[in-house]
Write a protein that holds these residues in place. Structure first.
Motif, PDB file in Angstrom:
ATOM      1  N   ALA A  64       0.867  -1.180   0.000  1.00 12.57           N
ATOM      2  CA  ALA A  64       0.000   0.000   0.000  1.00 12.57           C
ATOM      3  C   ALA A  64       0.898   1.223   0.000  1.00 12.57           C
ATOM      4  O   ALA A  64       1.913   1.253   0.707  1.00 12.57           O
ATOM      5  N   THR A  65       0.523   2.233  -0.783  1.00 14.33           N
ATOM      6  CA  THR A  65       1.321   3.451  -0.900  1.00 14.33           C
ATOM      7  C   THR A  65       0.536   4.627  -0.335  1.00 14.33           C
ATOM      8  O   THR A  65      -0.639   4.826  -0.671  1.00 14.33           O
ATOM      9  N   TYR A  66       1.180   5.397   0.498  1.00 20.19           N
ATOM     10  CA  TYR A  66       0.597   6.576   1.149  1.00 20.19           C
ATOM     11  C   TYR A  66       0.530   7.692   0.107  1.00 20.19           C
ATOM     12  O   TYR A  66       1.550   8.256  -0.288  1.00 20.19           O
ATOM     13  N   ARG A  67      -0.672   8.028  -0.323  1.00 17.23           N
ATOM     14  CA  ARG A  67      -0.874   9.069  -1.331  1.00 17.23           C
ATOM     15  C   ARG A  67      -1.533  10.266  -0.679  1.00 17.23           C
ATOM     16  O   ARG A  67      -2.735  10.274  -0.434  1.00 17.23           O
ATOM     17  N   LYS A  68      -0.721  11.283  -0.387  1.00 22.36           N
ATOM     18  CA  LYS A  68      -1.254  12.459   0.311  1.00 22.36           C
ATOM     19  C   LYS A  68      -2.182  13.267  -0.599  1.00 22.36           C
ATOM     20  O   LYS A  68      -3.180  13.820  -0.170  1.00 22.36           O
ATOM     21  N   GLU A  69      -1.833  13.309  -1.883  1.00 23.72           N
ATOM     22  CA  GLU A  69      -2.607  14.159  -2.789  1.00 23.72           C
ATOM     23  C   GLU A  69      -4.021  13.648  -2.984  1.00 23.72           C
ATOM     24  O   GLU A  69      -4.944  14.432  -3.229  1.00 23.72           O
ATOM     25  N   THR A  70      -4.190  12.326  -2.878  1.00 28.75           N
ATOM     26  CA  THR A  70      -5.527  11.740  -3.019  1.00 28.75           C
ATOM     27  C   THR A  70      -6.059  11.225  -1.685  1.00 28.75           C
ATOM     28  O   THR A  70      -7.137  10.632  -1.647  1.00 28.75           O
ATOM     29  N   THR A  71      -5.340  11.475  -0.620  1.00 24.85           N
ATOM     30  CA  THR A  71      -5.662  10.973   0.734  1.00 24.85           C
ATOM     31  C   THR A  71      -6.103   9.515   0.677  1.00 24.85           C
ATOM     32  O   THR A  71      -7.193   9.140   1.156  1.00 24.85           O
ATOM     33  N   SER A  72      -5.246   8.689   0.105  1.00 24.75           N
ATOM     34  CA  SER A  72      -5.603   7.286  -0.064  1.00 24.75           C
ATOM     35  C   SER A  72      -4.473   6.366   0.384  1.00 24.75           C
ATOM     36  O   SER A  72      -3.308   6.778   0.467  1.00 24.75           O
ATOM     37  N   PHE A  73      -4.850   5.124   0.641  1.00 21.70           N
ATOM     38  CA  PHE A  73      -3.876   4.103   1.085  1.00 21.70           C
ATOM     39  C   PHE A  73      -4.452   2.744   0.679  1.00 21.70           C
ATOM     40  O   PHE A  73      -4.795   1.924   1.502  1.00 21.70           O
ATOM     41  N   HIS A  74      -4.527   2.524  -0.608  1.00 18.76           N
ATOM     42  CA  HIS A  74      -5.164   1.316  -1.140  1.00 18.76           C
ATOM     43  C   HIS A  74      -4.283   0.094  -0.945  1.00 18.76           C
ATOM     44  O   HIS A  74      -3.077   0.137  -1.218  1.00 18.76           O
ATOM     45  N   LEU A  75      -4.898  -1.005  -0.555  1.00 20.80           N
ATOM     46  CA  LEU A  75      -4.173  -2.262  -0.339  1.00 20.80           C
ATOM     47  C   LEU A  75      -4.225  -3.105  -1.609  1.00 20.80           C
ATOM     48  O   LEU A  75      -5.285  -3.255  -2.211  1.00 20.80           O
ATOM     49  N   GLU A  76      -3.074  -3.665  -2.001  1.00 19.50           N
ATOM     50  CA  GLU A  76      -3.008  -4.496  -3.202  1.00 19.50           C
ATOM     51  C   GLU A  76      -2.188  -5.751  -2.945  1.00 19.50           C
ATOM     52  O   GLU A  76      -1.265  -5.748  -2.126  1.00 19.50           O
ATOM     53  N   LYS A  77      -2.563  -6.793  -3.671  1.00 19.54           N
ATOM     54  CA  LYS A  77      -1.755  -8.007  -3.693  1.00 19.54           C
ATOM     55  C   LYS A  77      -1.909  -8.634  -5.068  1.00 19.54           C
ATOM     56  O   LYS A  77      -3.024  -8.748  -5.581  1.00 19.54           O
ATOM     57  N   GLY A  78      -0.800  -9.042  -5.619  1.00 17.35           N
ATOM     58  CA  GLY A  78      -0.821  -9.518  -6.994  1.00 17.35           C
ATOM     59  C   GLY A  78      -1.480 -10.867  -7.185  1.00 17.35           C
ATOM     60  O   GLY A  78      -2.081 -11.127  -8.238  1.00 17.35           O
ATOM     61  N   SER A  79      -1.396 -11.728  -6.197  1.00 12.58           N
ATOM     62  CA  SER A  79      -1.907 -13.091  -6.354  1.00 12.58           C
ATOM     63  C   SER A  79      -2.362 -13.595  -4.984  1.00 12.58           C
ATOM     64  O   SER A  79      -1.527 -13.960  -4.148  1.00 12.58           O
ATOM     65  N   VAL A  80      -3.670 -13.599  -4.764  1.00 16.10           N
ATOM     66  CA  VAL A  80      -4.165 -13.979  -3.431  1.00 16.10           C
ATOM     67  C   VAL A  80      -4.226 -15.493  -3.274  1.00 16.10           C
ATOM     68  O   VAL A  80      -4.336 -16.239  -4.255  1.00 16.10           O
ATOM     69  N   GLN A  81      -4.146 -15.908  -2.014  1.00 25.04           N
ATOM     70  CA  GLN A  81      -4.230 -17.317  -1.673  1.00 25.04           C
ATOM     71  C   GLN A  81      -5.428 -17.541  -0.742  1.00 25.04           C
ATOM     72  O   GLN A  81      -5.920 -16.587  -0.127  1.00 25.04           O
ATOM     73  N   VAL A  82      -5.845 -18.786  -0.640  1.00 23.17           N
ATOM     74  CA  VAL A  82      -6.971 -19.099   0.241  1.00 23.17           C
ATOM     75  C   VAL A  82      -6.685 -18.627   1.662  1.00 23.17           C
ATOM     76  O   VAL A  82      -7.577 -18.140   2.367  1.00 23.17           O
ATOM     77  N   SER A  83      -5.427 -18.725   2.065  1.00 25.63           N
ATOM     78  CA  SER A  83      -5.039 -18.334   3.421  1.00 25.63           C
ATOM     79  C   SER A  83      -5.146 -16.825   3.664  1.00 25.63           C
ATOM     80  O   SER A  83      -5.032 -16.367   4.809  1.00 25.63           O
ATOM     81  N   ASP A  84      -5.368 -16.044   2.624  1.00 26.84           N
ATOM     82  CA  ASP A  84      -5.555 -14.589   2.781  1.00 26.84           C
ATOM     83  C   ASP A  84      -6.984 -14.237   3.171  1.00 26.84           C
ATOM     84  O   ASP A  84      -7.286 -13.062   3.433  1.00 26.84           O
ATOM     85  N   SER A  85      -7.865 -15.204   3.199  1.00 25.48           N
ATOM     86  CA  SER A  85      -9.255 -14.953   3.578  1.00 25.48           C
ATOM     87  C   SER A  85      -9.302 -14.428   5.012  1.00 25.48           C
ATOM     88  O   SER A  85      -8.845 -15.088   5.951  1.00 25.48           O
ATOM     89  N   ALA A  86      -9.843 -13.235   5.167  1.00 30.15           N
ATOM     90  CA  ALA A  86      -9.843 -12.553   6.466  1.00 30.15           C
ATOM     91  C   ALA A  86     -10.585 -11.233   6.292  1.00 30.15           C
ATOM     92  O   ALA A  86     -11.053 -10.907   5.202  1.00 30.15           O
ATOM     93  N   VAL A  87     -10.651 -10.471   7.379  1.00 29.94           N
ATOM     94  CA  VAL A  87     -11.208  -9.115   7.306  1.00 29.94           C
ATOM     95  C   VAL A  87     -10.046  -8.131   7.394  1.00 29.94           C
ATOM     96  O   VAL A  87      -9.183  -8.256   8.272  1.00 29.94           O
ATOM     97  N   TYR A  88     -10.028  -7.173   6.500  1.00 26.33           N
ATOM     98  CA  TYR A  88      -8.934  -6.202   6.407  1.00 26.33           C
ATOM     99  C   TYR A  88      -9.442  -4.824   6.833  1.00 26.33           C
ATOM    100  O   TYR A  88     -10.495  -4.366   6.364  1.00 26.33           O
ATOM    101  N   PHE A  89      -8.671  -4.175   7.699  1.00 20.56           N
ATOM    102  CA  PHE A  89      -9.033  -2.867   8.220  1.00 20.56           C
ATOM    103  C   PHE A  89      -7.964  -1.849   7.873  1.00 20.56           C
ATOM    104  O   PHE A  89      -6.769  -2.064   8.143  1.00 20.56           O
ATOM    105  N   CYS A  90      -8.388  -0.744   7.314  1.00 21.03           N
ATOM    106  CA  CYS A  90      -7.514   0.399   7.114  1.00 21.03           C
ATOM    107  C   CYS A  90      -7.649   1.305   8.346  1.00 21.03           C
ATOM    108  O   CYS A  90      -8.759   1.427   8.908  1.00 21.03           O
ATOM    109  N   ALA A  91      -6.558   1.912   8.771  1.00 22.50           N
ATOM    110  CA  ALA A  91      -6.610   2.720   9.992  1.00 22.50           C
ATOM    111  C   ALA A  91      -5.593   3.842   9.915  1.00 22.50           C
ATOM    112  O   ALA A  91      -4.601   3.760   9.174  1.00 22.50           O
ATOM    113  N   LEU A  92      -5.844   4.878  10.699  1.00 26.66           N
ATOM    114  CA  LEU A  92      -4.880   5.974  10.800  1.00 26.66           C
ATOM    115  C   LEU A  92      -4.676   6.361  12.251  1.00 26.66           C
ATOM    116  O   LEU A  92      -5.554   6.185  13.095  1.00 26.66           O
ATOM    117  N   SER A  93      -3.494   6.865  12.526  1.00 24.29           N
ATOM    118  CA  SER A  93      -3.229   7.515  13.800  1.00 24.29           C
ATOM    119  C   SER A  93      -2.724   8.906  13.495  1.00 24.29           C
ATOM    120  O   SER A  93      -1.970   9.104  12.543  1.00 24.29           O
TER     121      SER A  93
END
Lengths: 114, 116
Positions: A64-93
């Motif tokens: 994930a890349t911190y993009r200040k200009e678009t205030t974004s932090f998108h998560l990416e993965k090129g090739s997911v596996q069954v073991s990646d099944s989960a809930v993903y949370f974006c957060a800031l401090s």
């Protein structure tokens, strides 16, 4: 105040598919950004983080890349596996808020099918 | 290194009762935070303690309280339980004493509280 908006789930992908989970934020100061993952019956685990603009956090094939200009932090993965099944949370401090507390998005549930 | 330990894992209480949840942080961590997780509201910040002092409190009624001991262990208490207090309560510790808001939180597996 601070807020984090994540794409609504659930997301279902086939194994080896490309993953993107969108995350945008609003902050009063200059936040640090995090992705956490929660597996069933467990607490949250830090997946990756970025602390300043253009930083790229990466771990276990996720990025994930911190993009200040678009205030974004998108998560990416090129090739997911069954073991990646989960809930993903974006957060800031936000040090500008005067306290070390995390503001979380609602979470995105990912299911990867074989 | 042992992770964050929360006890008990599960609790069932009835309305009007009170409950105390316990959290042992990672050794050396002096910051302990509590979060409530529900399907409707998601993850919401309850409070943070650092060196036995409450640093910040979220938007929860006074029925929710906490404390931290000199060994950094923390407890949270909910009095006069309501049905809406049913949730997963997560404790997290951080190495915040190194002066960085960038230090990540390390979460325990939570205490699942059911109020009937």
């Amino acid at each position: 105040g601070n807020s984090v908006t994540q794409m609504e789930g659930p997301v279902t992908l086939s194994e080896e598919a490309f993953l993107t989970i969108n995350c945008t934020y609003t902050a009063t100061g200059y936040p640090s950004l995090f992705w956490y993952v929660q597996y069933p019956g467990e607490g949250l685990q830090l997946l990756l983080k970025a602390t300043k603009a253009d930083d790229k956090g990466s771990n276990k094939g996720f990025e994930a890349t911190y993009r200040k200009e678009t205030t974004s932090f998108h998560l990416e993965k090129g090739s997911v596996q069954v073991s990646d099944s989960a809930v993903y949370f974006c957060a800031l401090s936000d040090a500008g808020a005067g306290s070390y507390q995390l503001t979380f998005g609602k979470g995105t549930k990912l299911s990867v099918i074989p | 290194k042992a992770g964050v330990t929360q006890t008990p894992r599960y609790l069932i209480k009835t309305r009007g009762q009170q409950v105390t949840l316990s959290c042992s942080p990672i050794s050396g961590h002096r910051s302990v935070s509590w979060y409530q997780q529900t399907p409707g509201q998601g993850l919401q910040f309850l409070f943070e303690y650092f060196s036995e002092t409450q640093r910040n409190k979220g938007n929860f009624p006074g029925r929710f309280s906490g404390r931290q001991f000199s060994n950094s262990r923390s407890e949270m208490n909910v009095s006069t339980l309501e049905l809406g207090d049913s949730a997963l309560y997560l404790c997290a510790s951080s190495n915040r004493d190194r002066g960085s808001y960038n230090s990540p939180l390390h979460f325990g597996n939570g205490t699942r509280l059911t109020v009937t």
